[in-house]
Design a protein around this motif. Structure first.
Motif, PDB file in Angstrom:
ATOM      1  N   THR A  92      -1.320  -3.184   4.608  1.00 31.60           N
ATOM      2  CA  THR A  92      -0.307  -2.686   3.775  1.00 31.60           C
ATOM      3  C   THR A  92      -0.721  -1.435   2.958  1.00 31.60           C
ATOM      4  OG1 THR A  92      -0.949  -3.970   1.883  1.00 31.60           O
ATOM      5  CG2 THR A  92       0.979  -4.812   3.072  1.00 31.60           C
ATOM      6  N   GLN A  93      -1.941  -0.953   3.187  1.00 30.92           N
ATOM      7  CA  GLN A  93      -2.368   0.319   2.666  1.00 30.92           C
ATOM      8  C   GLN A  93      -2.791   1.106   3.696  1.00 30.92           C
ATOM      9  OE1 GLN A  93      -5.160   0.119  -0.530  1.00 30.92           O
ATOM     10  NE2 GLN A  93      -4.577  -2.174  -1.165  1.00 30.92           N
ATOM     11  N   LYS A  94      -2.302   0.951   5.107  1.00 32.55           N
ATOM     12  CA  LYS A  94      -2.796   1.528   6.133  1.00 32.55           C
ATOM     13  C   LYS A  94      -1.425   2.374   6.687  1.00 32.55           C
ATOM     14  CE  LYS A  94      -7.120   1.160   5.252  1.00 32.55           C
ATOM     15  NZ  LYS A  94      -7.972   2.416   5.307  1.00 32.55           N
ATOM     16  N   PHE A  95      -0.252   2.169   6.202  1.00 33.32           N
ATOM     17  CA  PHE A  95       0.728   2.545   7.202  1.00 33.32           C
ATOM     18  C   PHE A  95       0.659   4.002   7.729  1.00 33.32           C
ATOM     19  CE2 PHE A  95       3.198  -0.562   4.113  1.00 33.32           C
ATOM     20  CZ  PHE A  95       3.319  -1.437   5.335  1.00 33.32           C
ATOM     21  N   GLU A 123      -0.600   4.672  -2.076  1.00 35.22           N
ATOM     22  CA  GLU A 123       0.549   4.481  -2.522  1.00 35.22           C
ATOM     23  C   GLU A 123       1.324   5.618  -2.664  1.00 35.22           C
ATOM     24  OE1 GLU A 123      -2.090   4.212  -4.147  1.00 35.22           O
ATOM     25  OE2 GLU A 123      -2.328   5.699  -6.080  1.00 35.22           O
ATOM     26  N   ALA A 124       0.589   7.005  -2.376  1.00 35.48           N
ATOM     27  CA  ALA A 124       1.229   8.082  -2.343  1.00 35.48           C
ATOM     28  C   ALA A 124       1.560   8.420  -1.066  1.00 35.48           C
ATOM     29  CB  ALA A 124       0.497   9.030  -2.933  1.00 35.48           C
ATOM     30  N   PRO A 159       0.537 -10.308  -4.688  1.00 38.36           N
ATOM     31  CA  PRO A 159      -0.646  -9.682  -5.155  1.00 38.36           C
ATOM     32  C   PRO A 159      -1.825  -9.674  -4.102  1.00 38.36           C
ATOM     33  CG  PRO A 159       0.298 -10.983  -6.803  1.00 38.36           C
ATOM     34  CD  PRO A 159       1.063 -11.254  -5.619  1.00 38.36           C
ATOM     35  N   TYR A 160      -1.827 -10.716  -3.259  1.00 39.35           N
ATOM     36  CA  TYR A 160      -2.711 -10.842  -2.216  1.00 39.35           C
ATOM     37  C   TYR A 160      -2.669  -9.813  -1.136  1.00 39.35           C
ATOM     38  CZ  TYR A 160      -3.096 -14.909  -5.366  1.00 39.35           C
ATOM     39  OH  TYR A 160      -3.274 -15.639  -6.181  1.00 39.35           O
ATOM     40  N   THR A 161      -1.463  -9.633  -0.675  1.00 35.11           N
ATOM     41  CA  THR A 161      -0.953  -8.775   0.333  1.00 35.11           C
ATOM     42  C   THR A 161      -0.779  -7.299   0.011  1.00 35.11           C
ATOM     43  OG1 THR A 161       1.395  -9.164   0.152  1.00 35.11           O
ATOM     44  CG2 THR A 161       0.084 -10.624   1.771  1.00 35.11           C
ATOM     45  N   ARG A 162      -0.196  -7.334  -1.143  1.00 33.32           N
ATOM     46  CA  ARG A 162      -0.203  -5.588  -1.581  1.00 33.32           C
ATOM     47  C   ARG A 162      -1.012  -5.036  -2.309  1.00 33.32           C
ATOM     48  NH1 ARG A 162       4.248  -2.490   0.857  1.00 33.32           N
ATOM     49  NH2 ARG A 162       5.417  -4.060   1.943  1.00 33.32           N
ATOM     50  N   GLY A 163      -2.114  -5.895  -2.899  1.00 37.03           N
ATOM     51  CA  GLY A 163      -3.015  -5.385  -3.830  1.00 37.03           C
ATOM     52  C   GLY A 163      -2.629  -5.082  -5.454  1.00 37.03           C
TER      53      GLY A 163
END
Ligand code: SF4
Length: 441
Positions: A92-95, A123-124, A159-163
């Motif tokens: 989810t932080q690598k799209f 996030e940006a 919270p575990y998948t999106r941080g």
């Protein structure tokens, strides 16, 4: 959230020279953006990938197959190990890395890629929009303002998948909104897992001397944009409904009088087990204040039935809360245990049969109230923003009231993007039908 993430990845790929395939039968790259919020969603995504591997891969061996999103994040390498046809797993932080990874796989530099690491400032990176490829103007757009959640509700995997909560800066968000408005967008929905916590963990994002919460400061900044007609947001948390946010509904005319506030349960005992951080009384107090600030406000919610330990008495309290608030609509979920969440290991799991019975009973209550509320619009004049043809019947146009009710009417493409007054002639199941001609007589 997932639709928005998929759109951003698609727009990034289009910018690199890819084009959107009309269906998976013509695609050279097929990425499944996955949801982990319920077990059913995960099983569906895995089943879909197995079908793709069996059908598409068999005929076109060079097709790239990948998973992205929450299930990709939580299962990572396990997906490649269990499904050998999978080439790419993107967390989810690598799209924003998708295009580069595809280049590597297509050029043969790397065979398989799994990347689920955390990445600062990711996030940006959810900022590109397709806006229907510009062939048909989109009038409404979603803007991601933050990622992650620190609330750790005991049933929730987010919270575990999106941080951890990470917020974009106000100028960055406003620039994206301005750009959208310059391309014809009239309505913007600010998106995040817990938008009311926007900016709370980074004091550099907002004005320190303001008594307003960072989220309300953001609403004010977006409200300044010329040409923007409507602002919405989702999802908030009841804890975030301070007086400044309630007051914003009365003082910011572009902020639509609609609020989707997930209550989850009407029982204090269950709310505590869920780690929600508010009581029934506090929630009811928020609703009262919101209706005092704007009596026309449409209020919807999410409710979980059959949470571990939920007794008949707890469930009765949820039913009574639904009757007391009179939600315009409620999305009801039968509790689904998610692995590695505290609730999955709690004692007194509620049998499936009881979950289903409670779901049905609450659904009947919500539908009955909704029917009454929707019927009360018949004969009234209301304002809608026309979004485009109805999904079910392309001969009709579809728009939304400010309080977020869908209205269908006999119109044409020339109405798209217009703010129109309609007279409501009848109400269906969570849909209104209107007639502009009656207003103009
Ligand atoms: S506030 Fe929402 S996203 Fe955050 S843990 Fe609770 S349910 Fe999940």
């Amino acid at each position: 959230m997932n639709e928005r993430d998929s759109e951003a990845v698609a727009a990034q790929l289009v910018a690199k020279g890819y084009s959107l395939a009309p269906s998976e039968n013509f695609a050279d790259v097929i990425l499944l953006n996955t949801c982990s919020v319920r077990d059913f969603a995960e099983q569906k995504a895995i089943g879909k990938m197995q079908n793709l591997a069996a059908d598409v891969r068999k005929n076109r061996p060079n097709v790239v197959l990948g998973f992205m999103g929450c299930m990709a994040q939580s299962r990572g390498q396990e997906l490649v190990d269990k499904l050998p046809d999978v080439d790419l797993v993107i967390g989810t932080q690598k799209f924003h890395r998708t295009a580069d990874y595809l280049d590597e796989i297509i050029s043969g530099t790397r065979e398989k890629i799994v990347d689920v690491k955390a990445e600062e400032k990711s996030e940006a990176t959810i900022r590109e929009h397709l806006l229907n490829g510009n062939s048909q103007k989109s009038v409404s757009a979603f803007v991601s303002i933050m990622q992650g959640c620190n609330q750790y509700c005991t049933f929730c995997i987010v919270p575990y998948t999106r941080g951890e909560e990470r917020s974009r800066t106000i100028p960055d968000i406003v620039n994206e909104c301005r750009e959208l408005v310059s391309r014809g967008v009239k309505e913007i929905t600010l998106l995040g897992q817990i938008v009311t916590s926007y900016g709370k963990r980074d004091s550099s994002l907002t004005t320190h001397h303001s008594s307003l919460s960072p989220f309300v400061q953001l609403l004010e900044a977006v409200h300044e944009i010329d040409g923007l007609e409507r602002i919405r947001f989702t999802s908030p948390h009841p804890k975030g409904y301070g007086d400044d946010l309630i007051d914003a509904y009365a003082r910011l005319p572009k902020l639509c009088e609609s609020a989707h506030i997930p209550v989850q349960s009407g029982s204090d005992r269950v709310l505590k087990l869920m780690h929600r951080g508010y009581t029934r009384e506090k929630f009811l107090g928020i609703i009262k204040k919101l209706r005092a600030a704007n009596p026309e406000i449409g209020i919807t919610t999410d409710i979980i039935v059959g949470f571990p330990g939920e007794t008949e008495k707890d469930f009765e309290e949820t039913l009574s809360l639904a009757r007391e608030v009179e939600f315009d609509n409620a999305y009801i979920f039968k509790y689904s245990p998610r692995r590695d969440t505290p609730a999955a290991a709690m004692p007194d799991q509620v049998p499936q049969k009881i979950r289903e019975e409670r779901n049905q009973q609450l659904l009947e209550t919500v539908n009955e109230i909704g029917k009454r509320k929707y019927n009360s619009f018949v004969g009234r004049q209301t304002q809608i923003l026309v979004e485009g043809p109805s999904k079910k019947n392309a001969a009709r146009m579809s728009g939304r009231t400010r309080c977020n009710k869908i209205v269908l009417f006999d119109g044409s493409e020339r109405h798209r993007g217009q703010i129109m007054d309609l007279k409501i002639t009848r109400a269906g199941s969570f849909t209104l039908y209107g007639d502009p001609a009656i207003v103009n007589l």
